[in-house]
Scaffold this motif. Structure first.
Motif, mmCIF file in Angstrom:
data_model
loop_
_atom_site.group_PDB
_atom_site.id
_atom_site.type_symbol
_atom_site.label_atom_id
_atom_site.label_comp_id
_atom_site.label_asym_id
_atom_site.label_seq_id
_atom_site.Cartn_x
_atom_site.Cartn_y
_atom_site.Cartn_z
ATOM 1 N N ASP A 263 0.832 -1.211 0.000
ATOM 2 C CA ASP A 263 0.000 0.000 0.000
ATOM 3 C C ASP A 263 0.863 1.256 0.000
ATOM 4 O O ASP A 263 0.604 2.216 -0.735
ATOM 5 C CB ASP A 263 -0.918 0.014 1.230
ATOM 6 C CG ASP A 263 -1.975 -1.078 1.165
ATOM 7 O OD1 ASP A 263 -2.235 -1.573 0.042
ATOM 8 O OD2 ASP A 263 -2.554 -1.411 2.216
ATOM 9 N N THR A 264 1.927 1.224 0.825
ATOM 10 C CA THR A 264 2.847 2.370 0.845
ATOM 11 C C THR A 264 3.596 2.464 -0.467
ATOM 12 O O THR A 264 3.832 3.563 -1.000
ATOM 13 C CB THR A 264 3.835 2.225 2.020
ATOM 14 O OG1 THR A 264 3.110 2.161 3.237
ATOM 15 C CG2 THR A 264 4.797 3.397 2.049
ATOM 16 N N GLY A 265 3.948 1.304 -1.033
ATOM 17 C CA GLY A 265 4.615 1.316 -2.336
ATOM 18 C C GLY A 265 3.731 1.938 -3.408
ATOM 19 O O GLY A 265 4.199 2.729 -4.240
ATOM 20 N N ASP A 266 2.444 1.568 -3.393
ATOM 21 C CA ASP A 266 1.514 2.174 -4.369
ATOM 22 C C ASP A 266 1.398 3.685 -4.168
ATOM 23 O O ASP A 266 1.340 4.457 -5.126
ATOM 24 C CB ASP A 266 0.138 1.526 -4.229
ATOM 25 C CG ASP A 266 0.138 0.066 -4.661
ATOM 26 O OD1 ASP A 266 1.098 -0.350 -5.351
ATOM 27 O OD2 ASP A 266 -0.825 -0.645 -4.306
ATOM 28 N N LEU A 267 1.376 4.122 -2.905
ATOM 29 C CA LEU A 267 1.304 5.556 -2.614
ATOM 30 C C LEU A 267 2.547 6.275 -3.123
ATOM 31 O O LEU A 267 2.453 7.373 -3.682
ATOM 32 C CB LEU A 267 1.148 5.766 -1.108
ATOM 33 C CG LEU A 267 1.093 7.226 -0.638
ATOM 34 C CD1 LEU A 267 -0.105 7.953 -1.260
ATOM 35 C CD2 LEU A 267 1.024 7.298 0.889
ATOM 36 N N VAL A 268 3.727 5.661 -2.953
ATOM 37 C CA VAL A 268 4.970 6.259 -3.456
ATOM 38 C C VAL A 268 4.908 6.401 -4.966
ATOM 39 O O VAL A 268 5.319 7.422 -5.538
ATOM 40 C CB VAL A 268 6.187 5.417 -3.006
ATOM 41 C CG1 VAL A 268 7.456 5.869 -3.746
ATOM 42 C CG2 VAL A 268 6.384 5.520 -1.507
ATOM 43 N N LEU A 269 4.398 5.366 -5.652
ATOM 44 C CA LEU A 269 4.274 5.439 -7.114
ATOM 45 C C LEU A 269 3.393 6.611 -7.539
ATOM 46 O O LEU A 269 3.734 7.366 -8.470
ATOM 47 C CB LEU A 269 3.700 4.126 -7.657
ATOM 48 C CG LEU A 269 4.620 2.898 -7.599
ATOM 49 C CD1 LEU A 269 3.843 1.648 -8.008
ATOM 50 C CD2 LEU A 269 5.826 3.095 -8.492
ATOM 51 N N ARG A 270 2.260 6.780 -6.868
ATOM 52 C CA ARG A 270 1.352 7.878 -7.226
ATOM 53 C C ARG A 270 1.991 9.241 -6.955
ATOM 54 O O ARG A 270 1.874 10.172 -7.760
ATOM 55 C CB ARG A 270 0.039 7.739 -6.449
ATOM 56 C CG ARG A 270 -0.840 6.616 -6.939
ATOM 57 C CD ARG A 270 -2.257 6.742 -6.376
ATOM 58 N NE ARG A 270 -2.272 6.518 -4.930
ATOM 59 C CZ ARG A 270 -2.450 5.332 -4.367
ATOM 60 N NH1 ARG A 270 -2.601 4.239 -5.120
ATOM 61 N NH2 ARG A 270 -2.483 5.198 -3.046
ATOM 62 N N GLU A 271 2.693 9.355 -5.824
ATOM 63 C CA GLU A 271 3.318 10.639 -5.494
ATOM 64 C C GLU A 271 4.467 10.962 -6.443
ATOM 65 O O GLU A 271 4.689 12.124 -6.802
ATOM 66 C CB GLU A 271 3.806 10.617 -4.042
ATOM 67 C CG GLU A 271 2.656 10.643 -3.040
ATOM 68 C CD GLU A 271 3.134 10.602 -1.595
ATOM 69 O OE1 GLU A 271 4.284 10.176 -1.370
ATOM 70 O OE2 GLU A 271 2.362 10.992 -0.699
ATOM 71 N N GLN A 324 4.900 8.527 3.782
ATOM 72 C CA GLN A 324 5.042 7.236 4.447
ATOM 73 C C GLN A 324 6.480 6.759 4.563
ATOM 74 O O GLN A 324 6.765 5.837 5.335
ATOM 75 C CB GLN A 324 4.222 6.177 3.694
ATOM 76 C CG GLN A 324 2.742 6.491 3.609
ATOM 77 C CD GLN A 324 2.064 6.457 4.973
ATOM 78 O OE1 GLN A 324 2.466 5.696 5.867
ATOM 79 N NE2 GLN A 324 1.049 7.296 5.153
ATOM 80 N N VAL A 325 7.390 7.341 3.800
ATOM 81 C CA VAL A 325 8.797 6.917 3.822
ATOM 82 C C VAL A 325 9.667 8.135 4.069
ATOM 83 O O VAL A 325 9.243 9.279 3.875
ATOM 84 C CB VAL A 325 9.187 6.218 2.500
ATOM 85 C CG1 VAL A 325 8.386 4.943 2.332
ATOM 86 C CG2 VAL A 325 8.995 7.137 1.316
#
Length: 367
Positions: A263-271, A324-325
């Motif tokens: 989920d955090t990985g997907d958020l990083v991709l979108r950002e 998130q990171v």
């Protein structure tokens, strides 16, 4: 009278002793004299008869006025004659008054007829003028309404031809007759058609988005990438313009998924996609070509320009605060299209440049 007859007899006797011509002339003269005497005698008798009738009428009036049969004097006779004459004058005056009155009535009637005829003409001309004005007004309103309908129909037709979305707007028709019913039906049909076009266009956009947009990040997907790459390479060959390519991926993205979850990985991709879109131009194409790998196709861009663009993108990701990171960086490879290139060579050089950036420590641009 007797003396005249004796003279005629004497003349007759004398003529018997004269010549024939002279006798004839004298006979003619004698006959003429005798004829004149006869006419004169008749006139005298007629006058006496008229006087007798007049006296009889006067006597009758006297008897009415004087029933005692008194003998009237001359004054009474004169008064009666004067009254009779006055009566005649009054009768004549009354007759003339009646004639004058009739003449005035005739003139007044003729005047009224003229006024009536003039009023009829004025009313007729006014009616004709009003009819013309009303007809012109109706014609103008009908033409305006037809023009509005024609314009609206043309807009719809143009929208259909050009595949555009046309917003449905209210169309007012200034009429209240059969034309209104027809126009209402046409407007209703136009509105239905517009709604159908709008729904169809939205459906097409949704289908195109599903077919060309990466659902997770909002960047173009692999299919759109292949399509745009072919189009831009062909255009570059045709117009001899510059074309450059940036390929980048997220450094240590697998560890982000392993550490923080997908989920955090997907958020990083979108950002990442959101941040990169702010740095590129509107004519550039940002595509997701792998899991964490992206490509930026840059039309009409030379080598130095694409290097500068890649550096801006790298710095924007490096300086962005991810929720998130702690920190995210990207490695980028750049290539410029050559006339001897095909699609594979063009992409291969950018991939090699990306691998070079990774080997040299990541978070950098190479070509």
């Amino acid at each position: 009278m007797k003396e005249i007859l004796k003279k005629c007899e004497y003349i007759w006797k004398e003529t018997t002793q004269r010549s024939t011509i002279t006798r004839k002339i004298i006979e003619l003269v004698c006959y003429s004299i005798i004829l004149i005497l006869i006419i004169t005698s008749y006139s005298v008798l007629s006058l006496k008869s008229f006087k007798s009738e007049l006296l009889n009428s006067i006597h009758a009036e006297i008897v009415q006025i004087n029933p005692n049969n008194d003998i009237p004097n001359a004054l009474i006779v004169e008064q009666l004659l004067e009254q009779d004459e006055n009566f005649n004058h009054q009768e004549n005056a009354l007759f003339h008054s009646i004639v004058n009155l009739n003449e005035e009535k005739i003139k007044l009637t003729q005047k009224h007829e003229e006024i009536f005829l003039r009023n009829i003409i004025i009313l007729a001309m006014t009616a004709i003028l009003l009819s013309v004005l009303l007809s012109l007004k109706i014609i103008v309103r009908i033409r305006n309404n037809i023009f509005r309908l024609s314009t609206k129909i043309s807009e719809v037709t143009q929208a259909i031809v050009e595949d555009k979305v046309l917003i449905s707007e209210g169309l007012t028709i200034n009429s209240s007759d059969e034309f209104t019913n027809l126009s209402d039906k046409i407007i209703e049909m136009i509105d239905v058609l517009l709604l159908d076009i709008e729904r169809r266009k939205k459906l097409e956009q949704d289908l195109e988005k599903l077919a060309t947009i990466d659902e997770l990040t909002g960047a173009f997907n692999r299919k759109k990438w292949e399509e745009m790459l072919n189009i831009e390479i062909e255009r570059t060959h045709r117009n001899e313009q510059n074309l450059s390519l940036i390929i980048f991926d997220i450094d240590f993205f697998k560890s982000i998924n392993d550490t923080y979850g997908h989920d955090t990985g997907d958020l990083v991709l979108r950002e990442v996609v959101t941040t990169v879109k702010k740095e590129i131009r509107t004519l550039d194409f940002l595509c997701r070509i792998g899991g964490e790998e992206f490509a930026i196709l840059c039309p009409d861009t030379n080598h130095n320009q694409v290097i500068n663009l890649a550096e801006r993108v790298r710095e924007s990701i490096e300086n962005y605060y991810f929720s998130q990171v702690d920190k995210v960086t990207i490695s980028l490879g750049v290539s410029q299209f050559k006339t001897s290139d095909d699609k594979s060579k063009f992409i291969k050089r950018a991939d090699l440049a990306l691998y070079k950036s990774k080997r040299n420590g990541r978070n950098q641009v190479n070509s």
